[in-house]
Structure formats: structure tokens, C-alpha cells
Design a protein around this motif. Structure first.
Motif, PDB file in Angstrom:
ATOM      1  N   THR A 124       0.940  -1.196  -0.094  1.00 19.54           N
ATOM      2  CA  THR A 124      -0.036   0.092   0.156  1.00 19.54           C
ATOM      3  C   THR A 124       1.004   1.158   0.202  1.00 19.54           C
ATOM      4  O   THR A 124       2.081   1.148   0.093  1.00 19.54           O
ATOM      5  N   ASN A 125       0.349   2.194  -0.029  1.00 14.72           N
ATOM      6  CA  ASN A 125       1.015   3.374  -0.233  1.00 14.72           C
ATOM      7  C   ASN A 125       1.027   4.066   1.227  1.00 14.72           C
ATOM      8  O   ASN A 125       0.925   3.375   2.426  1.00 14.72           O
ATOM      9  N   HIS A 126       1.390   5.401   1.457  1.00 14.08           N
ATOM     10  CA  HIS A 126       1.827   5.824   2.686  1.00 14.08           C
ATOM     11  C   HIS A 126       0.560   5.729   3.730  1.00 14.08           C
ATOM     12  O   HIS A 126       0.907   5.325   5.037  1.00 14.08           O
ATOM     13  N   TYR A 127      -0.457   6.039   3.484  1.00 13.33           N
ATOM     14  CA  TYR A 127      -1.524   5.686   4.425  1.00 13.33           C
ATOM     15  C   TYR A 127      -2.414   4.472   4.167  1.00 13.33           C
ATOM     16  O   TYR A 127      -3.429   4.329   4.559  1.00 13.33           O
ATOM     17  N   ASN A 128      -1.259   3.393   3.863  1.00 16.90           N
ATOM     18  CA  ASN A 128      -1.981   1.893   3.964  1.00 16.90           C
ATOM     19  C   ASN A 128      -3.157   1.775   2.878  1.00 16.90           C
ATOM     20  O   ASN A 128      -4.078   0.957   3.152  1.00 16.90           O
ATOM     21  N   PHE A 129      -3.178   2.551   1.761  1.00 17.33           N
ATOM     22  CA  PHE A 129      -4.522   2.473   1.030  1.00 17.33           C
ATOM     23  C   PHE A 129      -3.857   1.749  -0.369  1.00 17.33           C
ATOM     24  O   PHE A 129      -2.988   1.843  -0.979  1.00 17.33           O
ATOM     25  N   ASP A 130      -4.828   0.914  -0.827  1.00 22.08           N
ATOM     26  CA  ASP A 130      -4.203  -0.038  -1.826  1.00 22.08           C
ATOM     27  C   ASP A 130      -5.131   0.853  -2.975  1.00 22.08           C
ATOM     28  O   ASP A 130      -5.813   1.264  -3.539  1.00 22.08           O
ATOM     29  N   LEU A 131      -3.849   1.267  -3.758  1.00 18.18           N
ATOM     30  CA  LEU A 131      -4.040   2.177  -4.864  1.00 18.18           C
ATOM     31  C   LEU A 131      -4.798   1.680  -6.021  1.00 18.18           C
ATOM     32  O   LEU A 131      -5.221   2.436  -6.880  1.00 18.18           O
ATOM     33  N   ASN A 132      -4.850   0.330  -5.962  1.00 18.51           N
ATOM     34  CA  ASN A 132      -5.491  -0.380  -7.206  1.00 18.51           C
ATOM     35  C   ASN A 132      -7.198  -0.336  -6.911  1.00 18.51           C
ATOM     36  O   ASN A 132      -7.647  -0.863  -7.840  1.00 18.51           O
ATOM     37  N   ARG A 133      -7.445   0.218  -5.837  1.00 17.52           N
ATOM     38  CA  ARG A 133      -8.803   0.269  -5.740  1.00 17.52           C
ATOM     39  C   ARG A 133      -9.380   1.608  -5.749  1.00 17.52           C
ATOM     40  O   ARG A 133     -10.498   1.919  -4.991  1.00 17.52           O
ATOM     41  N   ASP A 134      -8.436   2.644  -5.927  1.00 14.33           N
ATOM     42  CA  ASP A 134      -8.737   3.883  -5.930  1.00 14.33           C
ATOM     43  C   ASP A 134      -8.889   4.899  -7.302  1.00 14.33           C
ATOM     44  O   ASP A 134      -8.924   5.922  -7.377  1.00 14.33           O
ATOM     45  N   TRP A 135      -9.163   4.139  -8.423  1.00 10.33           N
ATOM     46  CA  TRP A 135      -9.008   4.782  -9.651  1.00 10.33           C
ATOM     47  C   TRP A 135     -10.426   5.603  -9.779  1.00 10.33           C
ATOM     48  O   TRP A 135     -10.065   6.906 -10.173  1.00 10.33           O
ATOM     49  N   VAL A 136     -11.421   5.406  -9.614  1.00  5.78           N
ATOM     50  CA  VAL A 136     -12.490   6.039  -9.392  1.00  5.78           C
ATOM     51  C   VAL A 136     -12.572   7.132  -8.386  1.00  5.78           C
ATOM     52  O   VAL A 136     -12.855   8.327  -8.698  1.00  5.78           O
ATOM     53  N   TRP A 137     -12.510   6.592  -7.107  1.00  9.39           N
ATOM     54  CA  TRP A 137     -12.732   7.395  -6.071  1.00  9.39           C
ATOM     55  C   TRP A 137     -11.451   8.904  -5.912  1.00  9.39           C
ATOM     56  O   TRP A 137     -11.906   9.662  -5.404  1.00  9.39           O
ATOM     57  N   GLN A 138     -10.244   8.080  -6.194  1.00  8.22           N
ATOM     58  CA  GLN A 138      -9.304   9.347  -6.084  1.00  8.22           C
ATOM     59  C   GLN A 138      -9.253  10.022  -4.882  1.00  8.22           C
ATOM     60  O   GLN A 138      -8.786  11.207  -4.846  1.00  8.22           O
ATOM     61  N   THR A 139      -9.169   9.229  -3.609  1.00  9.61           N
ATOM     62  CA  THR A 139      -9.014   9.804  -2.431  1.00  9.61           C
ATOM     63  C   THR A 139      -7.604   9.938  -2.102  1.00  9.61           C
ATOM     64  O   THR A 139      -7.264  10.721  -1.130  1.00  9.61           O
ATOM     65  N   GLN A 140      -6.464   9.377  -2.834  1.00  8.74           N
ATOM     66  CA  GLN A 140      -5.179   9.406  -2.549  1.00  8.74           C
ATOM     67  C   GLN A 140      -4.628  10.415  -3.581  1.00  8.74           C
ATOM     68  O   GLN A 140      -4.919  10.407  -4.846  1.00  8.74           O
ATOM     69  N   VAL A 141      -3.281  10.965  -3.134  1.00 13.41           N
ATOM     70  CA  VAL A 141      -2.743  12.009  -3.836  1.00 13.41           C
ATOM     71  C   VAL A 141      -2.170  11.351  -5.357  1.00 13.41           C
ATOM     72  O   VAL A 141      -2.120  11.896  -6.085  1.00 13.41           O
ATOM     73  N   GLU A 142      -1.607  10.196  -5.224  1.00  9.03           N
ATOM     74  CA  GLU A 142      -0.976   9.490  -6.337  1.00  9.03           C
ATOM     75  C   GLU A 142      -1.996   9.095  -7.396  1.00  9.03           C
ATOM     76  O   GLU A 142      -1.868   9.453  -8.528  1.00  9.03           O
ATOM     77  N   SER A 143      -3.177   8.973  -6.733  1.00  8.77           N
ATOM     78  CA  SER A 143      -4.358   8.702  -7.648  1.00  8.77           C
ATOM     79  C   SER A 143      -4.705   9.813  -8.542  1.00  8.77           C
ATOM     80  O   SER A 143      -5.017   9.835  -9.785  1.00  8.77           O
ATOM     81  N   ARG A 144      -5.024  11.042  -7.648  1.00  8.98           N
ATOM     82  CA  ARG A 144      -5.566  12.057  -8.272  1.00  8.98           C
ATOM     83  C   ARG A 144      -4.534  12.773  -9.473  1.00  8.98           C
ATOM     84  O   ARG A 144      -5.077  13.188 -10.537  1.00  8.98           O
ATOM     85  N   GLN A 145      -3.420  12.569  -9.093  1.00  6.64           N
ATOM     86  CA  GLN A 145      -2.525  13.301 -10.043  1.00  6.64           C
ATOM     87  C   GLN A 145      -2.273  12.255 -11.233  1.00  6.64           C
ATOM     88  O   GLN A 145      -2.227  12.720 -12.533  1.00  6.64           O
ATOM     89  N   ARG A 146      -2.311  10.969 -11.114  1.00  6.55           N
ATOM     90  CA  ARG A 146      -2.293  10.128 -12.210  1.00  6.55           C
ATOM     91  C   ARG A 146      -3.645  10.288 -12.992  1.00  6.55           C
ATOM     92  O   ARG A 146      -3.398  10.139 -14.433  1.00  6.55           O
ATOM     93  N   LEU A 147      -4.496  10.201 -12.554  1.00  5.39           N
ATOM     94  CA  LEU A 147      -5.911  10.288 -13.217  1.00  5.39           C
ATOM     95  C   LEU A 147      -6.050  11.572 -13.988  1.00  5.39           C
ATOM     96  O   LEU A 147      -6.542  11.836 -15.187  1.00  5.39           O
TER      97      LEU A 147
END
Length: 790
Positions: free
Chosen positions: A151-174
Motif C-alpha cells: 500500500t501507499n503511505h496511508y496504507n491505501f490500496d491504490l488499485n482500488r482508488d481509480w474512480v474515487w481518487q481519495t489518494q494524492v497519487e491517484s488524483r495526479q495520475r488520473l
């Protein structure tokens, strides 16, 4: 150095950085001609998808765009290694095959989506391994410690965050993904080291919105991979386990955005290291794993290049059909505007914006299905209601995210089976098969609180913006009060849970009180209501014992070994990034060292709490609660607390199991082939239920007279008969969406979901479902704030 050698065909671009400030990169590989025209290719590709405002006609004889994403799970380390080899060979001028592919293909490589997790894993592994790796699976280099590098810094599974974009990595990538909108996207993964390689085609269920071409082309790519794997004698499997249903994966999200989206899974993961002996006594090395991912990387580009014209043509057709309103049965989604829902509505619209979904306001009357009841009724659109039309480029994504009940072709799924946004955001909504005219959205009013020094101020407790404002006031030492009952003052009605800020108790701030409160409320866009008296028109006056002081709670959470790292991460991220309120994290092995006198609230996320099995430590917890402490327990932590002799909560029995045993001790013989279907009779992978709530209970302050919960397990609790408050429960016919086994469905009736228990001067809050699920379940965030502060 070799990037310099490939100048003209490779471009490296930093698009963001992680929570731990590691850079995020994209590498672009193209022919020298296409590299010089890269921006024109990008804009033309968006025109193919009807996503540019200029509405210029696109060029259909255009390069196909292939996006390869590696290492979203940090401890699946072979994929980022493979990305380097793939990048080299795709740009290598001596590789005649890749030179040919680049004539009609632009390749985008994200070499590492999760650098924080990867470095956590790699640094740990390099500390553990000797001069030569040890392939024994029981050696320490194969025993990754909590929380692991997945997981990322906050223990989030980024592969389940594509739509929700709760994480900074997801928001920048999307944000980058939406700028390019590739025709093909691959998400590279690893699974258990005993598993052979997995590649497309995917398993059932496929969502209905997936087109025949998207389904068929998975076979086209899969057969090409198989050709290379067969030549090498490598094992692989297809059409099992990894389905195309839940929308927030690195395969489904691209699919719902017009691409051929795929997951590739190599055996390995965090336990594999540089080499590991698997169950058939072969040694699987990192070199093997990289070779497999490298092969499918190039095979994907090869097939895409060979079918570039067809991919572009179908991509164009996909978005042309979308803007015509040809996708799905529902043509318009209507989201009611209620003042009480204003903060959740803003969060809902923010999610639509992040995904490029268009919405607006309008008028008209239509027959529509009510999400709350599941029944069709006639609806007249209000002036401030939000309308979403399916006649737009991202129509498929709209259907997937909004439809009340998606059809499930196979009940054995890899993830949750329901997620409709009106439920996740707790909104009143309707789905209509009639196409209503949707205009531009009305501009959101900007809140700028003005006024001056008066008797006091009131903030309505309605969502995360007001909760965050309250958290900031508490951090700054502003004394707050909360109304236990509804009241009216100056002709305005205020619900229970409303926050009251008075000059009384804040004398030390003097005339700065208004300025501080106004600055916080303006920053959060929360309206503060000025009052000149504590004498209310209706309800209890501000000096009443029914108007309580809101304490700046000192909050802690148990985390570490035995705790579900994703669940702990949800709570940590909620406090750190959403509330911006301090939380102390205690290792599960250090509970005995907690200074209980400096703690007011202890959160126990989903996990296994060994300290509760220690009589001394369990008694210490009980005494702390009785002295005024509060425990907030979630999911499996509730089950463990229910076994304590001082808990009044108990598990609900399965009435059907008991009656079946009594009626027929010789149950029908079951076939081995049907074992999975039999197991799911008592199972739900994630379904949505309407929870009836006690709106007068502080746990439900600020929420409507109902709550939509995501059921994730088969654990059900009885009502508390005495010593506790049943704040949320499931009644008959309360299931709204998703799969639930028939035996579990019966058991859930009259089951407790949320409750509290008084213990001495303290309390235990029981949250049996995850109210912060992946931090996109907006509906539950205010309940968590209530559990901590109210």
C-alpha cells in the motif's frame, strides 16, 4: 545514460509526487516523427473521444495509444523492473520490431505508481537478505513485516482508488490519464508465488456496459501472449478470478473509459524476494518474473500496433455512441437538492468533476426509480436538483457509477457488487429512462461570513466541511457547545447536533473570537449564523444541561501487527487528511504502555486484538472506559469486544441453520463441484442495505432518517436488550443493491448495525460495518465524527 542515447524517441515527464515526496514519472516512447507531434496526437485523441471543447473533426488515421502501468502495489516488485527492460527495448533503435510498432503506436509507461510502497518493501528486503538470497519460504527475507509494501503511505490500496481518487497519487495520475485517454491500458501485478501467470481474457462477471469489441479484443491479446508463453513452455491461465465488474481497478476503469483494460498477474509478490521455492519445488526467481512481465509488455504493444486502425475505429464508435445517449437503459439521473445534504452534494459533484462526468440543472417531469424504495414514481425536477444525462462522452462510466442495481452475471466476484453513488453519498436520487434536458450547472455560492461580535454563532452539523471546521476550532482552543435536541432561534430551525459558539467560555479570545471562527468557516465554506441571545424560541436555551460542552478529544488508534492495515489506513487518512485533527497511533504490541490518563477516545479498526485476551490489559481498558473513556470499535473489533464479560452485545444466531438441523439431521449430500455456490448462501462480497436509524441519538446527528451501509461480511448482531442504545438496524426488505446469499439475507433481518453502550462514565461505540470504506463512502464520515466528538 541510455535515455540520452534514445533521445528523440523517449520523453520523461514528472507528473507529481507521493505523500513521502517521491517523484511520479511518465515515460513516452514514440517514433521521432510522432514525438515531434506528441501534443497534436494527444489533442486529436481527445477529439476522437468527443472530449475537446473545440469540436474540431478528428483525424482517424492516428497512432494508437498504449499505456502500461507498473507497480501499483509496492511489494509486487518485478513489474517496475520489467518496465525498465520494456522501455529500453521499445526505444532501442536496434530492435527492428519495436521500430515498426512505433510507426503507428505511442506508448506511455508509468514505471512505478506507488514509489512509497515499493521503497518500503525494497529497503526492508535489502536489509534482510544476505550476500546470497535464501529461497526457503520460511526464512526471514520472505516474511514481510506489517504493513508491508503493498500500500501507499496511508496504507491505501491504490488499485482500488481509480474512480474515487481519495489518494494524492491517484488524483495526479488520473489527471494525466484523462489528458491522454489511451485505447489500451495494462495494469501489471503479482499474486501468490505458487500461481502461474494470468493474462486476459478476464473472468466473469463482465459488466453489461462492456462492448462486444472490448470483450473480443481481450481474446486477441490473450492469444498473442499464449503464443509466446507456449514457445517458452511457461504456465499461464485466463478467464479465472479476475473479473471486470468493480469500477475502480486499473483494468475496469480504463474499460469504462473506452479502452481495452487488462490486468496481468505474475506469481511472486512480497514473499518471493529474489528467489523462492514454490509448492512444486521449483525456484521462482526475480529474473523469471521480470521475463514474464517483459514478454506480455511487448506482446501487448505488438498486438495493438497490428490492430491500430481497428482500435482507433472502435474507440471513435464507442464515444460517438456515448454522446448519442445509446448506452444503458437509464437516460437521466436526478439528485435531489436538500439543504441538509448540501455538503455531501458538493463532495458528490467534486467526484464527478475528477472523473470528467458532466452534470447540470434543468426542469421537467419524468417517471423514475427511487433509489430509497426501489419503486418507480413520477418526479418533478426542482430548480436546484442535479441532473446527469447519459448522452455524454463518459456515458458508460455514468451508468456504472449511477445505476441503482447492476446486473450480476456471476455471484462469485473479486470485489464488492454494489457502489451506486447516491448510496455512497447518502443522497436522495432517482434514475429515469426518459431523457431530460440538462443545462449548465448553477455556480456554487461562495460563503463569506460577515458580521461582528454578538452573543454567539451557530454552525449546522451537516457534513465533512462542518466537521473539519469544528475540528479546527477545537485545535485552536475555541470552546464549543452542541445541542442535544432541535431548537429554534430568531425564527430559524436548527437540528440536533448543531454547534454553538458563545462568548461565554471564550472570554480569553475577546473580540478575536468572531475573526477566528469566521476565518475557519470561510476556509471550509461553512455558513455561520449569528445570534444575539441564548433565549431560544423553541427547544432548550443555550445554558441548558441539554446543550453540552464539546470536548477537544485526545484521540488514539491501535495499529500494527494483527490489525487490518487498510482499515487502519482509512482511519489515519480520515484524521490526517480530511479532518486535519491529531490522532496518536499506538502499536498493538504497546497497548500496555499507553498513558490512559492522556487519552479520551480509542479507535479499534478491523483487526485481531491480542491484548483483549490478556486479562490484565482487558481490565485496564474496562477501567479506563468506566472512568470516562470512549472506545470506537469497527468491524471485527466489535466481535471481539462482544465476547468481553462487560459487553452487552451478542452475536445473532442463524435461525435457518438451527431449524434445518432439527428438521433433517441427514442434510442432502452436496457435490464437490457445487462447493463454491453452496458457500455463498451465507456470504456477501459487498452489498448495500438501508439502515433504519434513531435520529435522536448523537451517533446519527447530521444524517437523514436513514443510512445506507455497505455489508461486507456475515457477522450479525442482536439488538441490545438493556445497557445499550440501538442506533441503526436492518429491517425486512431493506436490501437495496448487490449480492447477498439467501441464508445471510434472512439472518440480517432485525440485525443491529450501529449502537452504543454506556459503561460507567464512559461508552463503547459499535460500528459493525466499515463507515469509512476506502474513504469514498462519504455517507459514513459524519458518523465517524459523531462517534469521536458528539
Amino acid at each position: 545514460m541510455w535515455l540520452h542515447h534514445f533521445r528523440g524517441r523517449v520523453k520523461l515527464e514528472q507528473y507529481g509526487e507521493t505523500n513521502e515526496h517521491r517523484p511520479l514519472y511518465l515515460a513516452f516512447i514514440a517514433s521521432e516523427t510522432n514525438m515531434q507531434n506528441l501534443e497534436a496526437i494527444r489533442l486529436n485523441n481527445l477529439r476522437l473521444a468527443n472530449l475537446t471543447p473545440d469540436r474540431a473533426a478528428p483525424i482517424e488515421d492516428a497512432p494508437v495509444i498504449v499505456w502500461l502501468s507498473y507497480n501499483v502495489h509496492g511489494n509486487e516488485a518485478s513489474s517496475s523492473e520489467a518496465s525498465m527492460q520494456a522501455l529500453y527495448e521499445l526505444a532501442n533503435p536496434a530492435n527492428t520490431k519495436s521500430l515498426e510498432w512505433l510507426k503507428n503506436t505511442v506508448i506511455i509507461i508509468d514505471p512505478c505508481l506507488n514509489p512509497d510502497g515499493r521503497d518500503r518493501y525494497v529497503n526492508w528486503y535489502n536489509m534482510m537478505v544476505g550476500a546470497n538470497y535464501n529461497p526457503r519460504v520460511d526464512s526471514r527475507e520472505h516474511r514481510e513485516p506489517w504493513p508491508g509494501g503493498r500500500t501507499n503511505h496511508y496504507n491505501f490500496d491504490l488499485n482500488r482508488d481509480w474512480v474515487w481518487q481519495t489518494q494524492v497519487e491517484s488524483r495526479q495520475r488520473l489527471a494525466q490519464y484523462h489528458r491522454w485517454m489511451p485505447q489500451v491500458h495494462v495494469d501489471f501485478h503479482e499474486q501468490g508465488f505458487n500461481a502461474p501467470y494470468y493474462f486476459a481474457p478476464a473472468a466473469q462477471p463482465f459488466h453489461d456496459v462492456i462492448t462486444p469489441f472490448q470483450r473480443d479484443f481481450q481474446f486477441t491479446i490473450g492469444r498473442n501472449h499464449a503464443r509466446y508463453f507456449d514457445e517458452k513452455g511457461w504456465l499461464y491461465f485466463t478467464r479465472e478470478i479476475f473479473d471486470l465488474f468493480y469500477p475502480s481497478y486499473g483494468d475496469t476503469y480504463p474499460v469504462y473509459n473506452g479502452a481495452i483494460g487488462m490486468t496481468y498477474e505474475q506469481g511472486g509478490s512480497g514473499a518471493a524476494g529474489l528467489g523462492v521455492i514454490n509448492e512444486v519445488k521449483d525456484t521462482l526467481t526475480l529474473v523469471d518474473r521480470v521475463a514474464h512481465h517483459f514478454t506480455t509488455s511487448l506482446s501487448t504493444v505488438e498486438v495493438s500496433s497490428q490492430h491500430a486502425g481497428q482500435l482507433i475505429k472502435e474507440f471513435r464508435n464507442y464515444f460517438n455512441n456515448a454522446v448519442k445517449g445509446s448506452v444503458g437503459d437509464y437516460k437521466t439521473y436526478i439528485i435531489r437538492h436538500h439543504d441538509r445534504d448540501a455538503e455531501r452534494l458538493r463532495a458528490f459533484c467534486a467526484l464527478l468533476d475528477k472523473n470528467g462526468i458532466r452534470y447540470g440543472n434543468g426542469s421537467g417531469t419524468a417517471k423514475a426509480v427511487n433509489y430509497h424504495t426501489g419503486k418507480e414514481e413520477t418526479v418533478t425536477v426542482g430548480a436546484n436538483d442535479i441532473l446527469i444525462s447519459n448522452a455524454q462522452p463518459r456515458a458508460a462510466l455514468v451508468q456504472v457509477l449511477m445505476e441503482p442495481q447492476p446486473r450480476l452475471a456471476d455471484s462469485l466476484t473479486y470485489d464488492i457488487t454494489a457502489w451506486a453513488l447516491p448510496y455512497a453519498y447518502g443522497l436522495s436520487a432517482y434514475a429515469s429512462k426518459q431523457a431530460l434536458q440538462v443545462g449548465l450547472p448553477k455556480p456554487v455560492d461562495t460563503v463569506h461570513n460577515q458580521g461582528g461580535e454578538l452573543y454567539g454563532y451557530i454552525i449546522r452539523w451537516q457534513g465533512m466541511r462542518s466537521a473539519r471546521a469544528v475540528a479546527q476550532m477545537l485545535k485552536q482552543g475555541i470552546r464549543l457547545r452542541v445541542a442535544e435536541k432541535p431548537f429554534m432561534v430568531h425564527g430559524q430551525n436548527y437540528a440536533a447536533g448543531s454547534i454553538i459558539i458563545l462568548k461565554s467560555g471564550n472570554e480569553k479570545l475577546g473580540p478575536q473570537l468572531f475573526k477566528k471562527v469566521a476565518a475557519i468557516c470561510n476556509a471550509e465554506q461553512v455558513r455561520m449564523h449569528l445570534v444575539s441571545t441564548g433565549f431560544v424560541d423553541e427547544g432548550y436555551d443555550f445554558g441548558s444541561s441539554r446543550v453540552h460542552t464539546l470536548k477537544a478529544a485526545r484521540v488514539g488508534m491501535v495499529t500494527g501487527e494483527g490489525i487490518n492495515s487498510n482499515a487502519a489506513g482509512e482511519v489515519w487518512h480520515f484524521f490526517d487528511k480530511e479532518l486535519n485533527y491529531p490522532i496518536s497511533l499506538f502499536n498493538s504490541t504497546d497497548v500496555a504502555r499507553i498513558n490512559w490518563s492522556e487519552l479520551d477516545v480509542l479507535i479499534l479498526p478491523d483487526g485481531n486484538y491480542r491484548f483483549l485476551q490478556d486479562k490484565t490489559q482487558a481490565t485496564q481498558l474496562q477501567q479506563w472506559i468506566a472512568a470516562g473513556g470512549r472506545v470506537v470499535a469497527l468491524e471485527s473489533a466489535v466481535a471481539q469486544l462482544s465476547k468481553m464479560e462487560w459487553s452487552v452485545l451478542s452475536l445473532k444466531k442463524d435461525p435457518e441453520a438451527d431449524s434445518a438441523d432439527k428438521k433433517n439431521p441427514y442434510l442432502p449430500l452436496k457435490t464437490f463441484a457445487a462447493r463454491e455456490k453452496e458457500q455463498i448462501t451465507q456470504y456477501t462480497p459487498g452489498s448495500i442495505y438501508r439502515v433504519d436509524v434513531d435520529s435522536t441519538h448523537p451517533l446519527m446527528f447530521g444524517l437523514p432518517a436513514y443510512y445506507y451501509t455497505l455489508k461486507m461480511d456475515d457477522v450479525v448482531y442482536d439488538y441490545m436488550k438493556q445497557g445499550g442504545w440501538n442506533a441503526g438496524y436492518i429491517k425486512k426488505d431493506n436490501q437495496l443493491a448487490g449480492f447477498v446469499g439467501y441464508r445471510l439475507k434472512k439472518k440480517l433481518i432485525d440485525g443491529l448495525v450501529f449502537g452504543t453502550q454506556n459503561l460507567g462514565r464512559g461508552a463503547i461505540v459499535y460500528l459493525t460495518d466499515d463507515v469509512l470504506f476506502r474513504n469514498f463512502w462519504e455517507n459514513g464520515k459524519l458518523m465517524m465524527a459523531n462517534a469521536v466528538f458528539q
